[in-house]
Scaffold this motif. Structure first.
Motif, PDB file in Angstrom:
ATOM      1  N   UNK A  68       8.463   2.238   5.753  1.00  0.00           N
ATOM      2  CA  UNK A  68       9.458   3.145   4.717  1.00  0.00           C
ATOM      3  C   UNK A  68       8.703   4.634   4.505  1.00  0.00           C
ATOM      4  N   UNK A  69       7.550   4.458   3.819  1.00  0.00           N
ATOM      5  CA  UNK A  69       6.956   5.630   3.660  1.00  0.00           C
ATOM      6  C   UNK A  69       6.609   6.662   4.684  1.00  0.00           C
ATOM      7  N   UNK A 104      -2.547   6.390   7.285  1.00  0.00           N
ATOM      8  CA  UNK A 104      -2.094   5.349   6.899  1.00  0.00           C
ATOM      9  C   UNK A 104      -2.162   4.001   7.858  1.00  0.00           C
ATOM     10  N   UNK A 105      -2.137   2.958   7.502  1.00  0.00           N
ATOM     11  CA  UNK A 105      -2.290   1.941   8.524  1.00  0.00           C
ATOM     12  C   UNK A 105      -0.859   1.582   9.010  1.00  0.00           C
ATOM     13  N   UNK A 127       2.282   9.128  -1.484  1.00  0.00           N
ATOM     14  CA  UNK A 127       1.334   8.902  -0.308  1.00  0.00           C
ATOM     15  C   UNK A 127      -0.079   8.969  -0.634  1.00  0.00           C
ATOM     16  N   UNK A 128      -0.326  10.010  -2.002  1.00  0.00           N
ATOM     17  CA  UNK A 128      -1.906   9.965  -2.383  1.00  0.00           C
ATOM     18  C   UNK A 128      -2.118   8.651  -3.066  1.00  0.00           C
ATOM     19  N   UNK A 129      -1.252   8.150  -3.984  1.00  0.00           N
ATOM     20  CA  UNK A 129      -1.650   7.027  -4.581  1.00  0.00           C
ATOM     21  C   UNK A 129      -1.681   5.696  -3.585  1.00  0.00           C
ATOM     22  N   UNK A 130      -1.007   5.815  -2.302  1.00  0.00           N
ATOM     23  CA  UNK A 130      -1.134   4.751  -1.462  1.00  0.00           C
ATOM     24  C   UNK A 130      -2.448   4.818  -0.711  1.00  0.00           C
ATOM     25  N   UNK A 131      -3.064   5.941  -0.641  1.00  0.00           N
ATOM     26  CA  UNK A 131      -4.203   6.186  -0.048  1.00  0.00           C
ATOM     27  C   UNK A 131      -5.435   5.955  -0.919  1.00  0.00           C
TER      28      UNK A 131
END
Length: 283
Positions: free
Chosen positions: A68-69, A60-61, A177-181
Motif C-alpha cells: 500500500x505504501x 523498502x522490503x 516512509x521516513x517512519x517506516x524506514x
C-alpha cells in the motif's frame, strides 16, 4: 502510524499561455511577488522530493506489508510531477515579465552539495518530509482562509487552490516512509530546522528580487502590504507559527490535523476545472 491510501493524479484545466497579470493578487505587488517566488521554487524542489522519496523507497522490503505504501508513493510522484509541469509554465510567464528565478539555482546548488557530501537517503527524505509539512501548512491556510487569495486573478486562484488540495492529500507520504524506514525523531527535527531556515531565507531573497525587477521594492505601499500580509488579521505569521512548530513534537503525525474535508469540498465544487489522469473514483 501508516496512513497510506490511494491518491488521484489530476490535470488542472487552465491555459497559462495567454500570460498573467503582473499584480494578479488583488493588485498588490508584495502578495503577488511572494506567491510568484513560491512558484519559482517548485519545479526543481518537487523534482528533488520525487527523487528523494524514490531513493528511500528503493530500500523498502518487497513484501505484502509495504504494498500500500509503495502504491501511494507512485501516486505521490504523479501528483508532484503534475505540479512541477504546471509551475514550469507559470514560471515561463514570469520570465516574460522580466523576473529572474534565482531560487531554482539556489536549490540546485544545495542538492549538488548534498550529493558531493554523500548525504544519506534517509536524511534527504527527512528534508523532503520537512518541506512537505511546510507546504501542507500553507495549503491548509489557503483552503481554510479564502481571504488569503481574495481579489486574485481567477485562473491563478484556481491553480493555487488545486495545488493546495493535492499537497493536503499527500502530506503524510514522505513522513510515513521516513517512519517506516526507522528514521529517528532527532534526525527529523535537525533536518526540519535546516529546511525551515533555508525556506525562510530563499523565499525572502526571491521575493525581494522579484520586487526589485518589478520596480516596487522601494515603494512604501509594498511594505505596508507586507506587514499586513504577515501580521494583519489573517496574517501568515499568526496562522503558521503554531502548525509549523508542531512538527518538532515527538508524537507528531501530519494527519493529527485532519483537514481532508477542505480538499474534498474544493474538488466537488470545481470538478469542471480538472481531469483525472489516474487514481480511484472520487465520491
Amino acid at each position: 502510524m501508516n496512513t497510506s491510501t490511494p491518491l488521484m493524479v489530476r490535470k488542472l484545466l487552465v491555459d497559462l499561455s495567454q500570460g498573467l497579470p503582473r499584480h494578479w493578487l488583488a493588485g498588490k505587488p508584495f502578495r503577488s511577488q511572494y506567491f510568484n517566488a513560491l512558484s519559482m521554487s517548485f519545479p526543481v524542489g518537487e523534482q528533488e522530493f520525487i527523487d528523494a522519496v524514490r531513493a528511500a523507497a528503493a530500500t523498502l522490503p518487497a513484501d505484502a506489508d509495504h504494498i500500500a505504501l509503495q502504491a501511494t508513493i507512485e501516486d505521490f510522484v504523479g501528483q508532484e510531477a503534475t505540479h512541477r509541469r504546471i509551475h514550469d509554465l507559470y514560471n515561463e510567464q514570469l520570465e516574460k515579465q522580466g523576473l529572474v528565478n534565482h531560487w531554482q539555482h539556489w536549490v540546485r546548488n544545495q542538492i549538488e552539495l548534498g550529493r558531493r557530501r554523500n548525504v544519506p537517503a534517509l536524511s534527504r527524505l527527512a528534508v523532503t518530509a520537512a518541506f512537505e509539512h511546510c507546504t501542507a501548512v500553507l495549503a491548509d491556510i489557503t483552503l481554510h482562509h479564502p481571504e488569503i487569495l481574495q481579489g486574485a486573478d481567477p485562473m491563478l486562484a484556481m491553480l493555487w487552490r488545486w495545488h493546495a488540495v493535492e499537497e493536503t492529500e499527500h502530506k503524510a507520504v514522505a513522513f510515513d516512509l521516513y517512519r517506516t524506514l526507522g528514521g529517528s525523531h532527532g534526525r527529523r527535527v535537525r533536518w526540519y530546522m535546516y529546511a525551515m531556515w533555508r525556506f525562510t531565507t530563499m523565499a525572502t531573497g526571491q521575493t525581494i528580487n522579484n520586487l526589485r525587477h518589478d520596480r516596487m521594492l522601494f515603494n512604501a505601499a509594498t511594505w505596508l502590504d507586507a506587514a499586513s500580509f504577515f501580521f494583519g488579521r489573517y496574517g501568515l505569521f499568526w496562522l503558521t507559527v503554531g502548525p509549523i512548530f508542531r512538527y518538532i513534537k515527538r508524537d507528531f503525525h501530519p494527519w493529527q490535523h485532519d483537514n481532508r474535508e477542505l480538499a474534498t469540498a474544493w474538488l466537488k465544487a470545481n470538478a469542471d476545472h480538472y481531469s483525472v489522469v489516474r487514481g480511484p473514483t472520487e465520491a
